[in-house]
Design a protein around this motif. Structure first.
Motif, PDB file in Angstrom:
ATOM      1  N   VAL A 298      48.878  39.658  40.023  1.00  0.00           N
ATOM      2  CA  VAL A 298      47.686  40.125  39.210  1.00  0.00           C
ATOM      3  C   VAL A 298      46.723  40.910  40.185  1.00  0.00           C
ATOM      4  CG1 VAL A 298      45.742  38.853  38.137  1.00  0.00           C
ATOM      5  CG2 VAL A 298      48.112  37.826  37.987  1.00  0.00           C
ATOM      6  N   TRP A 299      46.176  40.199  41.467  1.00  0.00           N
ATOM      7  CA  TRP A 299      45.336  40.763  42.044  1.00  0.00           C
ATOM      8  C   TRP A 299      45.796  40.592  43.737  1.00  0.00           C
ATOM      9  CZ3 TRP A 299      42.454  37.494  45.300  1.00  0.00           C
ATOM     10  CH2 TRP A 299      42.511  36.205  44.945  1.00  0.00           C
ATOM     11  N   ALA A 300      44.977  41.132  44.674  1.00  0.00           N
ATOM     12  CA  ALA A 300      45.284  40.960  45.924  1.00  0.00           C
ATOM     13  C   ALA A 300      43.805  41.161  46.709  1.00  0.00           C
ATOM     14  CB  ALA A 300      46.208  42.013  46.362  1.00  0.00           C
ATOM     15  N   ARG A 301      43.913  40.843  47.977  1.00  0.00           N
ATOM     16  CA  ARG A 301      42.888  41.019  48.858  1.00  0.00           C
ATOM     17  C   ARG A 301      43.374  41.955  50.275  1.00  0.00           C
ATOM     18  NH1 ARG A 301      40.428  35.511  48.365  1.00  0.00           N
ATOM     19  NH2 ARG A 301      38.791  35.933  46.975  1.00  0.00           N
ATOM     20  N   ALA A 302      42.211  43.022  50.325  1.00  0.00           N
ATOM     21  CA  ALA A 302      42.367  43.714  51.730  1.00  0.00           C
ATOM     22  C   ALA A 302      41.242  43.209  52.571  1.00  0.00           C
ATOM     23  CB  ALA A 302      41.899  45.492  51.353  1.00  0.00           C
ATOM     24  N   VAL A 303      41.919  42.539  53.843  1.00  0.00           N
ATOM     25  CA  VAL A 303      41.157  41.951  54.804  1.00  0.00           C
ATOM     26  C   VAL A 303      41.041  42.937  56.103  1.00  0.00           C
ATOM     27  CG1 VAL A 303      40.725  39.977  56.443  1.00  0.00           C
ATOM     28  CG2 VAL A 303      41.807  39.739  53.994  1.00  0.00           C
ATOM     29  N   VAL A 304      39.675  43.603  56.198  1.00  0.00           N
ATOM     30  CA  VAL A 304      39.773  44.497  57.560  1.00  0.00           C
ATOM     31  C   VAL A 304      38.953  43.958  58.596  1.00  0.00           C
ATOM     32  CG1 VAL A 304      38.872  46.699  58.104  1.00  0.00           C
ATOM     33  CG2 VAL A 304      39.929  46.215  55.826  1.00  0.00           C
TER      34      VAL A 304
ATOM     35  N   GLY B 232      42.539  49.304  52.328  1.00  0.00           N
ATOM     36  CA  GLY B 232      42.366  49.045  53.810  1.00  0.00           C
ATOM     37  C   GLY B 232      42.370  50.211  54.529  1.00  0.00           C
ATOM     38  N   ARG B 233      43.202  50.960  54.401  1.00  0.00           N
ATOM     39  CA  ARG B 233      43.375  52.156  55.277  1.00  0.00           C
ATOM     40  C   ARG B 233      42.095  53.001  55.104  1.00  0.00           C
ATOM     41  NH1 ARG B 233      48.940  51.880  53.686  1.00  0.00           N
ATOM     42  NH2 ARG B 233      48.480  53.334  51.990  1.00  0.00           N
ATOM     43  N   GLU B 234      41.733  53.220  53.620  1.00  0.00           N
ATOM     44  CA  GLU B 234      40.566  54.284  53.399  1.00  0.00           C
ATOM     45  C   GLU B 234      39.195  53.614  54.120  1.00  0.00           C
ATOM     46  OE1 GLU B 234      38.301  57.213  52.013  1.00  0.00           O
ATOM     47  OE2 GLU B 234      40.248  57.112  52.554  1.00  0.00           O
TER      48      GLU B 234
ATOM     49  N   ALA C 130      30.562  49.062  53.190  1.00  0.00           N
ATOM     50  CA  ALA C 130      31.547  48.525  52.238  1.00  0.00           C
ATOM     51  C   ALA C 130      31.088  48.569  50.529  1.00  0.00           C
ATOM     52  CB  ALA C 130      31.593  47.029  52.574  1.00  0.00           C
ATOM     53  N   GLN C 131      29.675  48.305  50.615  1.00  0.00           N
ATOM     54  CA  GLN C 131      29.065  48.622  49.236  1.00  0.00           C
ATOM     55  C   GLN C 131      29.451  49.876  48.979  1.00  0.00           C
ATOM     56  OE1 GLN C 131      27.975  45.978  47.544  1.00  0.00           O
ATOM     57  NE2 GLN C 131      27.890  47.316  45.858  1.00  0.00           N
ATOM     58  N   LYS C 132      28.986  50.936  49.601  1.00  0.00           N
ATOM     59  CA  LYS C 132      29.321  52.362  49.222  1.00  0.00           C
ATOM     60  C   LYS C 132      30.708  52.728  48.719  1.00  0.00           C
ATOM     61  CE  LYS C 132      25.152  54.450  51.901  1.00  0.00           C
ATOM     62  NZ  LYS C 132      25.035  55.280  53.045  1.00  0.00           N
ATOM     63  N   PHE C 133      31.539  52.077  49.676  1.00  0.00           N
ATOM     64  CA  PHE C 133      33.067  52.224  49.227  1.00  0.00           C
ATOM     65  C   PHE C 133      33.367  51.717  47.907  1.00  0.00           C
ATOM     66  CE2 PHE C 133      37.615  51.070  50.688  1.00  0.00           C
ATOM     67  CZ  PHE C 133      37.945  52.023  49.753  1.00  0.00           C
TER      68      PHE C 133
END
Length: 366
Positions: free
Chosen positions: A256-262, A331-333, A283-286
């Motif tokens: 369903v959904w996931a999380r990118a943790v950086v 995460g990579r971006e 992060a907000q601009k992204f």
């Protein structure tokens, strides 16, 4: 009704004989090709490549038997009395008239039903969504299992009807198969466990075709699955066959959904509050970037603050809630973007450093 007398075929007109000969040729080609393909299929199932030569010989021997039967029938039909071909042709014609045609028709109907199941299931259109969705995964998995189950049922019914028309006692055969199946089930407990676990995996919708899962040390995308096993392909392209009975814990990375943790590390000498503000802004601009917005959910990114005081860096953790299977790309971006932003802001991204103290003993004075 009078029993079929194959000798009556010899009294028919010549054009009817040629028509029967062409029909027999078509039947012989179909039967020969089916047997040859079956031998080729069995050869692919054997793990040792050296067995392929044996099964090729089996295929050619089957073609030889079919050709010999066709020649024998031709000798009988055109009254070429060369023994034993003529007698064998007579016996073949007698069997075809009493049982053979019915068996061939049943096998032909079984083949067409098999192909009909394959075509019908594949013609069912699955709604393609721009993003990975749970319902789509479930439909794809169930379709694959339904197709394999229907094919197995069609083959089973066709074989039983063919054997019944050949004069075998199907009731005794089914009873014997039940007893043999019970004995085999005790000997093949792992197989039974695989099937039962696979049934509950499908029933509970734990994962399906297209999901990314981790089983033990193996992680990859589910390319296909049935009741017995799941086939995973990892990032290096390796294919893993995982029996369901060996799955005790499975981690689904695309449900369903996931999380990118950086985790972003900054130097101890940097202003941590300013670094957190810069990371929050980036992060907000992204998140607001139109090219990436559809990969996120409605939940905005969270900068959790200082997560760790490492050996050479203050680690600040950022968390993005994204659509299924998008956590790696997001995460990579973000790592690329935050690296450029911190460089532009003059905030140092540290690297491991070590200070070495050299101790010097003072020489004794005279």
């Amino acid at each position: 009704m009078e029993p079929f007398n194959p000798v009556q075929l010899q009294g028919t007109q010549q054009w009817i004989k040629f028509l029967l000969a062409f029909f027999a040729l078509g039947v012989a080609y179909t039967v020969g090709r089916a047997g040859s393909r079956l031998a080729h299929w069995v050869a692919r199932l054997t793990p040792d490549r050296r067995d392929d030569a044996f099964w090729r010989v089996v295929g050619w021997m089957w073609w030889a038997v079919v050709l010999f039967a066709l020649v024998s029938f031709g000798h009988f039909l055109f009254e070429i009395k060369v023994e034993p071909l003529y007698t064998w042709g007579l016996l073949l014609a007698r069997w075809m008239g009493s049982r053979g045609l019915a068996v061939l028709l049943i096998l032909a109907a079984t083949y067409f039903a098999y192909r009909l199941v394959e075509v019908s299931v594949r013609r069912i259109k699955i709604p393609q969504k721009p993003e990975f969705e749970r319902e789509q995964v479930r439909i794809q998995t169930l379709m694959a299992v339904i197709e394999s189950t229907l094919k197995g049922g069609v083959i089973g019914v066709g074989v039983l009807l063919a054997l019944a028309n050949m004069g075998l006692n199907i009731g005794a055969l089914i009873a014997g198969a039940g007893i043999a199946g019970l004995a085999i089930s005790f000997a093949a407990q792992n197989l039974v466990r695989d099937v039962i676990n696979g049934f509950f995996i499908l029933l509970e919708d734990q994962y399906g075709v297209g999901d990314v899962i981790k089983v033990g040390e193996i992680a990859g995308g589910v390319e296909r699955m049935n009741l017995r096993l799941s086939v995973l392909r990892d990032l290096e392209g390796k294919l893993h066959f995982v029996p369901h009975g060996q799955i005790s814990t499975v981690t689904v990375l695309s449900h369903v959904w996931a999380r990118a943790v950086v985790d972003v590390g900054v130097a101890y000498g940097a202003d941590v509050d300013r670094a957190i503000a810069v990371i929050e802004d980036e992060a907000q601009k992204f998140y607001d970037d139109p090219e990436w917005r559809e990969k996120f959910t409605d939940e905005r990114p969270q900068v959790l603050g200082v997560n760790e005081l490492g050996d050479s860096a203050v680690v600040i953790r950022v968390m993005f809630t994204v659509q299924a299977k998008q956590q790696w790309g997001v995460g990579r971006e973000f790592k690329r973007r935050i690296k450029n932003r911190l460089d532009a802001e003059g905030i140092e991204i540290p690297f491991p450093q070590r200070t070495v103290w050299l101790r010097q003993d003072q020489e004794p004075q005279a």
